[in-house]
Design an enzyme around this catalytic site. Sequence first.
Site, short mmCIF file in Angstrom:
data_model
loop_
_atom_site.label_atom_id
_atom_site.label_comp_id
_atom_site.label_asym_id
_atom_site.label_seq_id
_atom_site.Cartn_x
_atom_site.Cartn_y
_atom_site.Cartn_z
N ASP A 1 58.09 11.89 113.00
CA ASP A 1 56.94 12.72 113.37
C ASP A 1 56.35 13.44 112.16
O ASP A 1 56.17 14.65 112.16
CB ASP A 1 57.32 13.76 114.44
CG ASP A 1 58.03 13.14 115.61
OD1 ASP A 1 58.95 13.78 116.16
OD2 ASP A 1 57.69 11.99 115.98
N GLU B 1 50.39 11.27 123.10
CA GLU B 1 51.05 12.43 122.46
C GLU B 1 50.69 12.45 120.98
O GLU B 1 49.84 11.69 120.54
CB GLU B 1 52.57 12.32 122.62
CG GLU B 1 53.12 10.99 122.11
CD GLU B 1 54.50 10.67 122.67
OE1 GLU B 1 55.08 11.49 123.41
OE2 GLU B 1 55.01 9.58 122.36
C1 6LW Z 1 57.83 13.81 119.73
C2 6LW Z 1 56.92 12.92 120.50
C3 6LW Z 1 57.80 11.75 120.74
O1 6LW Z 1 57.56 15.15 119.91
O2 6LW Z 1 59.08 12.04 120.56
O3 6LW Z 1 58.27 9.62 121.37
C4 6LW Z 1 59.19 13.44 120.29
N1 6LW Z 1 57.39 10.61 121.09
O4 6LW Z 1 55.74 12.58 119.82
C5 6LW Z 1 60.31 13.71 119.35
O5 6LW Z 1 60.14 12.96 118.19
#
Ligand code: 6LW
Length: 509
Positions: free
Chosen positions: A15, A169
């Site tokens: 991330d 996300e």
């Molecule tokens: C992160 C989100 C995700 O906040 O996993 O799979 C979480 N997507 O973007 C932790 O890396």
Amino acid sequence: MRMYNNPVIGGFHRDPSVCRVGEDYYLVCSSFEYFPGVPLFHSRDLVHWRQVGNVLDRPGQLELPDGTPASGGIYAPTIRHHDGRFYMITTNVSGRGHFLVTGERPEGPWSDPVWIDLPGIDPDLAWDEDGSCWCAVSGVQVARIDPASGTVLEGPWPVWSGTGLQHPEAPHLYRVGDWWYLMLAEGGTERGHSVSIARARSPRGPYEAAPANPILSHRSTDLPIQSTGHADLVSAPDGTWWMLLLATRPRGFFPAYHVLGRETFLTPVRWVDGWPEAGPVRERHPAPAAWRPLDPEPPRDDFDGPALAPRWISPRGRPAGSWSLRDRPGWLTLTATGATLDRPGHTFIGRRQQHPDCRVTARLDPGRARAGLSVRLDEAHHYDLEVGGEEVSVIARIGPLRQCVARHPVAPGPLTLAVEVRTGDIPAPSVTSAGDAAGEPLGVRPGGPDAIAFWLDGPEPVRLAELDGRYLSTEVCGGFTGRVIGMYVTEDSAAFDWFDYRPTAADPH
Ligand code: 6LW
């Protein structure tokens, strides 16, 4: 033509978020249940990175009680620079949710948390020309906030949910020309991971999606780099644009396994008819114009400084009294806070495994303690090289199973332990093989990602065991982190004179 190698930050650095101040880039990553949290890196060319600290480096910023699950804690951060201050916003999913901290210097000190009552995960910050501060969160929803108090002034509103793939996300808002661009990840963080983008005349929307979404995805490919997503964009001083993103380097056959977690990769961005596009992400790319290599970090830490280097991390915390650099100058003294690595609350200080092939050696004076080195993913998945009771043993914990796979007598006094991870000469599974029934119960089976060997080092090294690395992979363990190799003690106190970590194969990055 000068080329750079991916990943630009190996090991579990998931991330990534990046900002530029003049000719300096700063990057942060998720840190989950590990303390200190949110590692912070500096670069002057997007390729060569040096960790300069951790944004969350005191309990008041980072509460990770023993009940924090593996891969809980701190999810995705965003780092931005505005009006002379650095802002880092993230989410403690095992605590009070979203919060931001600010600082004048990236090395810190950073402020105490300002909590923000918004839904979702993956908070982002962006400022309008009139100084309004916008916060985007997964979904994607957007709100106008007061960053000084954390007050939500408008919203949140749902503004765009991507192209219809699951889990929209990792939103990031960018003001480019007359447009507000909203980039997000969708498709889930596994093989379907993708990056998509839309734009509007206002952060509130309405957003129109790019015609070429996803602008980046490795889904349904057999590229050696997979799960590309969760990206952040940054422009270089020469006007070129670049993307930092997470991806994996799976190895092995049916399935392939990734053991280093999601790593940070760099890929160039091209603007086409007012839209950014990127990928495919390669292991080698033509480098950015600026090329500013850094002196390599010494592979050995002699623990002779005033503080622990920022690379050292501990699950859920590092209680005072559990470690000292002063009790025995030039040694790291660890004192047990828990009697087993199989449950939270133990003393462990480690660093991310950042290379597929690497070797760790460490000089340990065990005294009367039970201590050693551990390669871990979580409390239920770790391989330990343990000294205690005048013997050294290799212990494997894999899910519900725990087994001592080797024992060897040792004389009292300091000794050198070694752990070697290798990816070479692990055969592909053959359908005609008699399987590995003939092998040791936990021997290395065909088709895995790597082998992890444990040694008692010295003039006449003793090879104690070699275990299959697939059981310390995200595919087996689940979760969001990657391997961490470190020092631990579960009885009494022990001291480590030095810890040496070095890559052992041409994993050139
Ligand atoms: C992160 C989100 C995700 O906040 O996993 O799979 C979480 N997507 O973007 C932790 O890396």
